[in-house]
Write an enzyme that holds these catalytic residues in place. Structure first.
Site, PDB file in Angstrom:
ATOM      1  NE  ARG A 226       4.277 -47.669  24.087  1.00 57.80           N
ATOM      2  CZ  ARG A 226       4.642 -46.732  23.204  1.00 57.80           C
ATOM      3  NH1 ARG A 226       4.804 -47.035  21.938  1.00 57.80           N
ATOM      4  NH2 ARG A 226       4.847 -45.489  23.594  1.00 57.80           N
TER       5      ARG A 226
ATOM      6  CB  CYS B 271       8.273 -46.216  25.322  1.00 53.65           C
ATOM      7  SG  CYS B 271       8.332 -44.627  24.510  1.00 53.65           S
ATOM      8  CG  HIS B 272       9.915 -46.189  19.525  1.00 51.42           C
ATOM      9  ND1 HIS B 272       8.551 -46.341  19.561  1.00 51.42           N
ATOM     10  CD2 HIS B 272      10.351 -46.946  18.499  1.00 51.42           C
ATOM     11  CE1 HIS B 272       8.181 -47.141  18.567  1.00 51.42           C
ATOM     12  NE2 HIS B 272       9.252 -47.522  17.919  1.00 51.42           N
ATOM     13  CB  THR B 273      12.191 -42.953  25.180  1.00 47.72           C
ATOM     14  OG1 THR B 273      11.258 -42.217  24.413  1.00 47.72           O
ATOM     15  CG2 THR B 273      13.223 -41.998  25.742  1.00 47.72           C
TER      16      THR B 273
ATOM     17  NE  ARG C 171      15.988 -32.543  32.943  1.00 51.27           N
ATOM     18  CZ  ARG C 171      15.853 -33.845  32.689  1.00 51.27           C
ATOM     19  NH1 ARG C 171      14.823 -34.500  33.122  1.00 51.27           N
ATOM     20  NH2 ARG C 171      16.745 -34.475  31.990  1.00 51.27           N
TER      21      ARG C 171
ATOM     22  CB  CYS D 182       5.270 -42.681  28.022  1.00 50.08           C
ATOM     23  SG  CYS D 182       6.288 -41.899  26.745  1.00 50.08           S
TER      24      CYS D 182
ATOM     25  CB  CYS E 280       8.056 -29.863  37.190  1.00 45.80           C
ATOM     26  SG  CYS E 280       8.625 -29.858  38.899  1.00 45.80           S
TER      27      CYS E 280
ATOM     28  CG  HIS F 278       9.734 -44.020  29.958  1.00 46.97           C
ATOM     29  ND1 HIS F 278      10.466 -44.821  29.123  1.00 46.97           N
ATOM     30  CD2 HIS F 278       8.874 -43.345  29.172  1.00 46.97           C
ATOM     31  CE1 HIS F 278      10.061 -44.632  27.878  1.00 46.97           C
ATOM     32  NE2 HIS F 278       9.083 -43.750  27.883  1.00 46.97           N
ATOM     33  CD  GLU F 279       4.279 -46.392  27.493  1.00 44.41           C
ATOM     34  OE1 GLU F 279       4.039 -45.434  26.735  1.00 44.41           O
ATOM     35  OE2 GLU F 279       4.523 -47.533  27.077  1.00 44.41           O
TER      36      GLU F 279
ATOM     37  CB  CYS G   6       5.158 -25.891  38.912  1.00 46.52           C
ATOM     38  SG  CYS G   6       5.672 -27.601  38.627  1.00 46.52           S
TER      39      CYS G   6
ATOM     40  CB  CYS H 251       9.890 -25.239  40.410  1.00 42.87           C
ATOM     41  SG  CYS H 251       9.126 -25.890  38.912  1.00 42.87           S
TER      42      CYS H 251
ATOM     43  CB  CYS I 196       7.515 -29.534  42.471  1.00 43.28           C
ATOM     44  SG  CYS I 196       7.857 -27.872  41.870  1.00 43.28           S
TER      45      CYS I 196
HETATM   46  N1  APR Z   1       6.970 -40.957   6.676  1.00 41.56           N
HETATM   47  C1  APR Z   1       5.784 -41.423   7.133  1.00 41.56           C
HETATM   48  N2  APR Z   1       5.677 -42.341   8.111  1.00 41.56           N
HETATM   49  C2  APR Z   1       6.809 -42.828   8.629  1.00 41.56           C
HETATM   50  C3  APR Z   1       8.083 -42.401   8.209  1.00 41.56           C
HETATM   51  C4  APR Z   1       8.141 -41.413   7.160  1.00 41.56           C
HETATM   52  N3  APR Z   1       9.289 -40.946   6.703  1.00 41.56           N
HETATM   53  N4  APR Z   1       9.014 -43.054   8.928  1.00 41.56           N
HETATM   54  C5  APR Z   1       8.350 -43.853   9.793  1.00 41.56           C
HETATM   55  N5  APR Z   1       7.015 -43.721   9.612  1.00 41.56           N
HETATM   56  C6  APR Z   1       5.947 -44.357  10.378  1.00 41.56           C
HETATM   57  C7  APR Z   1       6.163 -45.819  10.706  1.00 41.56           C
HETATM   58  O1  APR Z   1       5.705 -46.666   9.663  1.00 41.56           O
HETATM   59  C8  APR Z   1       5.345 -45.994  11.985  1.00 41.56           C
HETATM   60  O2  APR Z   1       4.019 -46.408  11.720  1.00 41.56           O
HETATM   61  O3  APR Z   1       5.876 -43.723  11.635  1.00 41.56           O
HETATM   62  C9  APR Z   1       5.302 -44.600  12.604  1.00 41.56           C
HETATM   63  C10 APR Z   1       6.091 -44.464  13.912  1.00 41.56           C
HETATM   64  O4  APR Z   1       5.469 -45.231  14.866  1.00 41.56           O
HETATM   65  P1  APR Z   1       6.245 -46.018  16.016  1.00 41.56           P
HETATM   66  O5  APR Z   1       7.539 -46.492  15.469  1.00 41.56           O
HETATM   67  O6  APR Z   1       5.288 -47.018  16.567  1.00 41.56           O
HETATM   68  O7  APR Z   1       6.580 -44.880  17.092  1.00 41.56           O
HETATM   69  P2  APR Z   1       5.749 -44.263  18.304  1.00 41.56           P
HETATM   70  O8  APR Z   1       5.777 -45.152  19.478  1.00 41.56           O
HETATM   71  O9  APR Z   1       4.409 -43.810  17.820  1.00 41.56           O
HETATM   72  O10 APR Z   1       6.652 -42.988  18.633  1.00 41.56           O
HETATM   73  C11 APR Z   1       6.857 -41.991  17.654  1.00 41.56           C
HETATM   74  O11 APR Z   1       7.487 -40.386  19.297  1.00 41.56           O
HETATM   75  O12 APR Z   1       7.899 -40.877  21.512  1.00 41.56           O
HETATM   76  C12 APR Z   1       8.458 -40.581  20.294  1.00 41.56           C
HETATM   77  O13 APR Z   1      10.607 -41.637  20.342  1.00 41.56           O
HETATM   78  C13 APR Z   1       9.306 -41.731  19.817  1.00 41.56           C
HETATM   79  O14 APR Z   1      10.173 -40.459  18.090  1.00 41.56           O
HETATM   80  C14 APR Z   1       9.262 -41.508  18.369  1.00 41.56           C
HETATM   81  C15 APR Z   1       7.867 -40.990  18.098  1.00 41.56           C
HETATM   82 ZN    ZN Z   2       7.786 -27.749  39.519  1.00 41.49          ZN
END
Ligand code: APR
Ligand code: ZN
Length: 369
Positions: free
Chosen positions: A364, A40-42, A110, A169, A106, A62-63, A98, A95, A92
């Site tokens: 993904r 994931c992006h995180t 943390r 996630c 929760c 984390h996924e 929750c 807390c 939990c």
């Molecule tokens: N305007 C429109 N669309 C945009 C822009 C913009 N300015 N910038 C990026 N995009 C589009 C991209 O083309 C892409 O299709 O946003 C989409 C983002 O998708 P992913 O990169 O696949 O991200 P995703 O996994 O969906 O997560 C999105 O959520 O969990 C958080 O950290 C993650 O901040 C991220 C967000």
């Molecule tokens: Zn809790």
């Protein structure tokens, strides 16, 4: 015990597959064998070094999804052999948070989780005597992990690991934002900014609850086809719109959207998402994670005239309660996860999985062990 893990030794360096030592579960903890994990992006954000809370060395991820292999004393809610999804937001049920019934955040573990440690303040991972941090309380880039009991959701035994891991996630974040945070009602007009893994889940949840217009906004027109498959009714590429995007969207929705979702993490888009909401009642939900230190802005008049700005983490979902339900929805064909998983490859190719994500070529990649 010896486990196989992808270790992040330092920011911006490729992950390295290592044999790491893992201590077994203590009281209230469980040992889980991870069978599959999304990337994931995180994870990428922390690996980049831009995350001020990022710690190294660490085992990211984390996924995930896996099987309980051993339980410590006092563990009551899961047993050996149960299929589970690790929760970076635990539940939990005791807390203040929750019990409030108003939030899923929760706070039971943390502080230690934020330090990359188990609730007793130690790490269970080490490499040749050197401590390795846990990550988001999960570290699913390891084939075995130890988790507090409150951080595992027990799921049904026929759920395929390489699909339901995404419920840990992205899937829950997008679906929960619609159902728990915004509470979108039938007939509502919805705008979704960003059609990645998170945005597509917002779309399929909006469709599920009976939204009317489901408008997807993305700079990449290649995202259109899949988004339509998930339920998008209208597509807007901002680079093809003449003039400003906000009035264009207000026009398209005949007065503004009832609900908007920012699924990119871009503070300029967050402002657009708020301002294209309907006067008097439109609600905008921030789902995407902006970079550390960034700030959002708008004219207060936007809020005075009834627009509402909200945010959501893990889709407002209470993990142990809601995650098993979302797994059921997938197994019953109510939601689509299969089309979110473009590639399945072994953990050894974890760096390739990050490359694919950065190129934007996949929704993904799922890694297996
Ligand atoms: N305007 C429109 N669309 C945009 C822009 C913009 N300015 N910038 C990026 N995009 C589009 C991209 O083309 C892409 O299709 O946003 C989409 C983002 O998708 P992913 O990169 O696949 O991200 P995703 O996994 O969906 O997560 C999105 O959520 O969990 C958080 O950290 C993650 O901040 C991220 C967000
Ligand atoms: Zn809790």
């Amino acid at each position: 015990m010896d486990v196989k893990a992808a270790v992040a030794f330092a920011p911006s360096q490729p992950l390295s597959i290592e044999t790491v030592q893992l201590e077994g579960p203590k009281s209230g903890e469980v040992l889980v064998e991870i069978k599959a994990t999304g990337v994931c992006h995180t994870d990428a954000y922390t690996l980049s070094g831009a995350d001020p809370e990022g710690l190294f060395p660490a085992i990211l991820g984390h996924e995930g999804a896996g099987v309980v292999m051993e339980v410590g004393d006092e563990v009551k809610s899961v047993k050996v052999g149960d299929r589970v999804i690790p929760l970076y937001t635990p539940e939990c049920r005791q807390c203040e948070y929750c019990l409030s019934g108003k939030t899923n955040l929760c706070q039971a573990i943390r502080i230690t989780q934020g330090k990359g440690l188990m609730p007793d303040g130690t790490s269970r991972f080490s490499l040749n005597g050197q401590m390795i941090h846990h990550y988001m309380g999960t570290s699913t880039f390891s084939n075995y992990i130890v988790l507090p009991e409150i951080a595992v959701a027990k799921i049904r035994e026929d759920a395929p690991f390489d699909k339901v891991c995404l419920i840990g996630c992205g899937v829950t974040t997008g679906i929960g934002a619609v159902i728990n945070t915004a509470k979108v009602e039938p007939g509502a007009n919805v705008v979704v900014f960003g059609l990645g893994g998170v945005g597509l889940n917002v779309i399929q949840a909006a469709k599920m609850v009976g939204a009317n217009m489901i408008i997807g906004v993305d700079l990449n027109s290649k995202k259109r086809e899949l988004a339509e498959k998930f339920g998008m009714t209208h597509f807007v590429n901002p680079s093809e719109v003449e003039g400003d995007l906000v009035p264009y969207l207000v026009d398209l929705t005949k007065g503004g959207a009832d609900y908007t979702f920012e699924c990119i993490g871009n503070i300029k888009v967050m402002r657009q998402a708020l301002e294209c909401c309907h006067k008097g009642w439109g609600v905008s939900v921030i789902v995407g994670v902006a970079g550390a230190g960034q700030e959002i802005s708008t004219r207060p008049f936007q809020l005075v005239t009834g627009r509402v700005w909200k945010g959501t983490a893990f889709g407002g979902a209470k993990g142990r309660t809601d995650v098993p339900k979302i797994v059921d929805w997938y197994m019953n064909g109510k939601i689509n996860i299969d089309d979110l998983v473009n590639k399945i490859m072994p953990i050894e190719q974890v760096n390739e999985a990050f490359d694919l994500m950065h190129k934007g070529e996949v929704i993904r990649t799922v890694l297996t062990f």
